[in-house]
Design a protein around this motif. Structure first.
Motif, PDB file in Angstrom:
ATOM      1  N   ASP A   1       0.833  -1.202   0.000  1.00 42.66           N
ATOM      2  CA  ASP A   1       0.000   0.000   0.000  1.00 42.66           C
ATOM      3  C   ASP A   1       0.869   1.255   0.000  1.00 42.66           C
ATOM      4  O   ASP A   1       2.092   1.191   0.155  1.00 42.66           O
ATOM      5  CB  ASP A   1      -0.906  -0.009   1.224  1.00 42.66           C
ATOM      6  CG  ASP A   1      -2.182   0.808   1.025  1.00 42.66           C
ATOM      7  OD1 ASP A   1      -2.246   1.544   0.035  1.00 42.66           O
ATOM      8  OD2 ASP A   1      -3.087   0.693   1.867  1.00 42.66           O
ATOM      9  N   SER A   2       0.212   2.404  -0.115  1.00 38.52           N
ATOM     10  CA  SER A   2       0.936   3.672  -0.151  1.00 38.52           C
ATOM     11  C   SER A   2       1.338   4.155   1.237  1.00 38.52           C
ATOM     12  O   SER A   2       2.067   5.151   1.365  1.00 38.52           O
ATOM     13  CB  SER A   2       0.083   4.750  -0.833  1.00 38.52           C
ATOM     14  OG  SER A   2      -1.142   4.931  -0.135  1.00 38.52           O
ATOM     15  N   LYS A   3       0.869   3.473   2.277  1.00 39.75           N
ATOM     16  CA  LYS A   3       1.236   3.846   3.643  1.00 39.75           C
ATOM     17  C   LYS A   3       1.165   2.612   4.530  1.00 39.75           C
ATOM     18  O   LYS A   3       0.515   1.606   4.204  1.00 39.75           O
ATOM     19  CB  LYS A   3       0.307   4.934   4.184  1.00 39.75           C
ATOM     20  CG  LYS A   3      -1.155   4.523   4.231  1.00 39.75           C
ATOM     21  CD  LYS A   3      -2.023   5.667   4.747  1.00 39.75           C
ATOM     22  CE  LYS A   3      -3.501   5.230   4.781  1.00 39.75           C
ATOM     23  NZ  LYS A   3      -4.376   6.343   5.269  1.00 39.75           N
TER      24      LYS A   3
ATOM     25  N   ASP B   1       4.331   1.375  -1.433  1.00 39.53           N
ATOM     26  CA  ASP B   1       4.028   1.233  -2.864  1.00 39.53           C
ATOM     27  C   ASP B   1       5.008   0.266  -3.524  1.00 39.53           C
ATOM     28  O   ASP B   1       5.460   0.474  -4.651  1.00 39.53           O
ATOM     29  CB  ASP B   1       4.077   2.594  -3.575  1.00 39.53           C
ATOM     30  CG  ASP B   1       2.750   3.342  -3.490  1.00 39.53           C
ATOM     31  OD1 ASP B   1       1.703   2.671  -3.595  1.00 39.53           O
ATOM     32  OD2 ASP B   1       2.769   4.566  -3.321  1.00 39.53           O
TER      33      ASP B   1
ATOM     34  N   LYS C   1       8.773  -4.484  -7.185  1.00 38.11           N
ATOM     35  CA  LYS C   1       8.399  -3.497  -8.197  1.00 38.11           C
ATOM     36  C   LYS C   1       7.877  -2.243  -7.506  1.00 38.11           C
ATOM     37  O   LYS C   1       7.037  -2.317  -6.608  1.00 38.11           O
ATOM     38  CB  LYS C   1       7.319  -4.050  -9.128  1.00 38.11           C
ATOM     39  CG  LYS C   1       6.845  -3.060 -10.198  1.00 38.11           C
ATOM     40  CD  LYS C   1       5.682  -3.601 -10.998  1.00 38.11           C
ATOM     41  CE  LYS C   1       6.148  -4.714 -11.914  1.00 38.11           C
ATOM     42  NZ  LYS C   1       5.045  -5.165 -12.823  1.00 38.11           N
ATOM     43  N   ASP C   2       8.404  -1.097  -7.930  1.00 31.96           N
ATOM     44  CA  ASP C   2       7.911   0.191  -7.449  1.00 31.96           C
ATOM     45  C   ASP C   2       6.583   0.467  -8.155  1.00 31.96           C
ATOM     46  O   ASP C   2       6.537   0.642  -9.368  1.00 31.96           O
ATOM     47  CB  ASP C   2       8.927   1.291  -7.766  1.00 31.96           C
ATOM     48  CG  ASP C   2       8.558   2.629  -7.130  1.00 31.96           C
ATOM     49  OD1 ASP C   2       7.338   2.916  -7.026  1.00 31.96           O
ATOM     50  OD2 ASP C   2       9.467   3.381  -6.760  1.00 31.96           O
ATOM     51  N   ARG C   3       5.491   0.493  -7.420  1.00 30.48           N
ATOM     52  CA  ARG C   3       4.169   0.629  -8.018  1.00 30.48           C
ATOM     53  C   ARG C   3       3.895   2.025  -8.549  1.00 30.48           C
ATOM     54  O   ARG C   3       2.922   2.238  -9.285  1.00 30.48           O
ATOM     55  CB  ARG C   3       3.087   0.238  -7.003  1.00 30.48           C
ATOM     56  CG  ARG C   3       3.158  -1.237  -6.607  1.00 30.48           C
ATOM     57  CD  ARG C   3       2.138  -1.587  -5.528  1.00 30.48           C
ATOM     58  NE  ARG C   3       0.786  -1.345  -5.978  1.00 30.48           N
ATOM     59  CZ  ARG C   3      -0.097  -0.568  -5.366  1.00 30.48           C
ATOM     60  NH1 ARG C   3       0.265   0.077  -4.251  1.00 30.48           N
ATOM     61  NH2 ARG C   3      -1.313  -0.416  -5.825  1.00 30.48           N
ATOM     62  N   THR C   4       4.743   2.997  -8.213  1.00 27.02           N
ATOM     63  CA  THR C   4       4.539   4.354  -8.723  1.00 27.02           C
ATOM     64  C   THR C   4       5.100   4.536 -10.125  1.00 27.02           C
ATOM     65  O   THR C   4       4.564   5.311 -10.919  1.00 27.02           O
ATOM     66  CB  THR C   4       5.180   5.385  -7.782  1.00 27.02           C
ATOM     67  OG1 THR C   4       6.599   5.151  -7.712  1.00 27.02           O
ATOM     68  CG2 THR C   4       4.563   5.292  -6.390  1.00 27.02           C
ATOM     69  N   ASP C   5       6.197   3.837 -10.462  1.00 25.53           N
ATOM     70  CA  ASP C   5       6.788   4.006 -11.790  1.00 25.53           C
ATOM     71  C   ASP C   5       6.992   2.689 -12.538  1.00 25.53           C
ATOM     72  O   ASP C   5       7.418   2.688 -13.706  1.00 25.53           O
ATOM     73  CB  ASP C   5       8.123   4.765 -11.702  1.00 25.53           C
ATOM     74  CG  ASP C   5       9.146   4.076 -10.807  1.00 25.53           C
ATOM     75  OD1 ASP C   5       9.017   2.851 -10.561  1.00 25.53           O
ATOM     76  OD2 ASP C   5      10.082   4.758 -10.328  1.00 25.53           O
TER      77      ASP C   5
END
Length: 527
Positions: free
Chosen positions: A385-387, A409, A428-432
């Protein structure tokens, strides 16, 4: 060395020793040897039947044998069995000293009858709540059968040996120099692995049992409570379980069960089973259910077991609990117990000075990262998750630690290794969308639970998460079948909630029996 209360308790227990025993130690000038020597001197001073001889010549130092004088009955510890293993030390002293075991008589005889020479070695850690069951079972086998020997080894004191054998989870057991198994095992399970005909004999015995009024599937808090409530109604009750206690056996500390300010999972599980055995309940351990159906001819509920046996009952309570959720990524299964682990308390000491990752940002993941940070060189916490989802107080503590990195993320995509042990992890970086690899030696997975209900698909209604759908009486979609605990849609997966749900399910099953035209149980000579 022992505090006054513990020393007094041990001295009282040692009054049960009836045969003379010798503590034969192998020591050097190191601090741990001094500590062990002092402990053994103190124990020897508690009973006229116990002596301490420092003339041992074992290859491992510090170590000691507990030997019944003038016989070949002995067990051995390499290290100082305190912490969770103190109970193993006490039991070894009593059993080598002639105090009988409380295990079932037929199981004890099965151990005595084992044919073959077996030298077991068990690697444990003092913080592992799963290890004592294995250590104590193998110690008892060594006491009962002169062709069996056992050495329990504190992995943290013999790191070179642990590294050479690539022991990355405890308990890990070797027999005659070859890997035997790892993880919690009961005496029944160990004997079953050695005595290859035991499973078939047990299946044949189970297959001949008369139908039950209430059959409980699962032996955790929900199942144990259901069995007690059913048995107290005076009806024929059985419990079939893979391991009595269930997930509670893997719980480090329990501090929120009303009237019990603090206990530990294995102790609580033992008390559950002991309480159930106070009643006329037929307990069938080391059994896995594989299918649930209604017998078209009798109207009874059939529970088929993986062993090939089938049990019948007028009603059934399903309490199969849950298990740790796996990541289901390449390399996870291959390197399980070779760097991938699910218990930071048990296995953390084996990763002293190493780099590890914790997968999961909830309370369990953050607590694991905090604990590990005091042992390992570096922890990377990875959250999808993002946090983070853990309580704020835990997050503040985690962020204050200098040897912890936090990645959000981030999705773990692979565990990598060299064929023998973990060497890294890919995420894997979910943002990029970029992939990154971390070099590390341990992966601690803390991402929640999965209900043990796959075998029920098509038999009872399951939720999208695989939980058994129940109403407020614990009823499932199959008449006469009830469910309770972590395997159900009941909210809040807590021990006390599961126990209450178990009581509800058993009372509902009894109500069903007295209000419904269910075939009566005819008990024959095999009951």
């Amino acid at each position: 060395m022992l505090d006054t209360a513990l020393a007094n308790q041990l001295k009282s227990l040692l009054e049960n020793v009836t045969q003379p025993i010798e503590l034969v130690s192998t020591l050097d000038d190191g601090a741990k040897s001094v500590e062990l020597g002092d402990l053994l001197d103190e124990i020897a001073g508690m009973s006229a039947l116990i002596t301490h001889d420092r003339s041992g010549a074992d290859a491992r130092t510090p170590s000691f044998e507990i030997r019944r004088t003038g016989t070949d009955i002995r067990v051995q510890f390499a290290g100082i069995p305190l912490g969770h293993e103190f109970s193993s030390l006490v039991l070894a002293l009593l059993q080598v000293g002639g105090h009988p075991s409380k295990e079932a008589a037929d199981l004890l005889q099965q151990v005595r009858d084992l044919d073959g020479d077996f030298h077991f070695e068990t690697y444990f850690s003092l913080s592992c709540q799963n290890c004592p069951d294995v250590v104590q079972a193998l110690n008892l086998m060594a006491v009962l059968n002169p062709r069996i020997s056992h050495t329990a080894i504190d992995g943290s004191l013999f790191q070179d040996e642990v590294d050479a054998r690539q022991v990355m989870a405890v308990p890990t057991v070797y027999v005659n120099g070859e890997l035997f198994d790892s993880g919690r095992m009961s005496l029944e399970q160990i004997v079953g692995k050695i005595d290859t005909g035991a499973a078939d004999r047990a299946a044949a015995t189970i297959d001949e049992k008369d139908p039950f009024d209430v059959l409980v599937v699962g032996g955790g808090p929900a199942g144990a409570t259901a069995a007690i409530y059913a048995a107290r109604k005076g009806i024929r009750t059985g419990v079939v379980a893979e391991r009595f206690g269930g997930q509670v056996l893997d719980t480090m500390a329990i501090e929120n069960f009303t009237s019990v300010s603090h206990t530990e999972g294995p102790k609580f599980a033992a008390q559950l089973e002991s309480h159930v055995r106070d009643y006329e309940v037929d307990i069938m351990n080391v059994q896995n259910a594989s299918r649930l159906s209604i017998d078209a001819e009798t109207g009874l509920v059939d529970v088929a077991l993986a062993s090939g046996a089938t049990l019948q009952s007028r009603t059934v309570v399903l309490s199969t609990g849950a298990r740790w959720r796996a990541m289901d990524v390449p390399g996870e299964a291959e390197y399980r117990n070779k760097g991938v682990t699910y218990c930071p308390h048990c296995d953390g000491p084996l990763f002293k000075g190493k780099r590890v990752a914790v997968i999961g940002g909830g309370n369990s993941g953050v607590e694991a990262a905090i604990d590990l940070a005091g042992v390992v060189s570096h922890v990377t916490l990875i959250e999808f998750d993002s946090k983070l989802r853990a309580d704020d107080v835990l997050q503040r503590k985690l962020r204050s630690l200098p040897n912890v990195d936090i990645l959000v993320d981030a999705m773990t995509t692979e565990v990598r290794g060299d064929g023998g042990k973990v060497t890294g992890l890919v995420y894997k970086d979910r943002t990029d969308g970029d992939e990154h690899e971390l070099a590390l030696e341990g992966v601690f997975v803390q991402i929640g639970l999965l209900p043990n209900t796959e075998w029920l698909e098509g038999a009872v209604e399951l939720s999208a998460r695989g939980e058994i759908v129940v109403d407020d009486h614990g009823r499932t979609s199959m008449p006469g079948v009830f469910a309770a605990g972590d395997c159900t849609t009941t909210p809040f997966k807590q021990i006390i909630v599961s126990a209450g749900a178990g009581a509800t399910a058993a009372l509902s099953a009894f109500d069903h029996l007295i209000r419904t035209d269910v075939p009566a149980v005819e008990v024959g000579a095999s009951a």
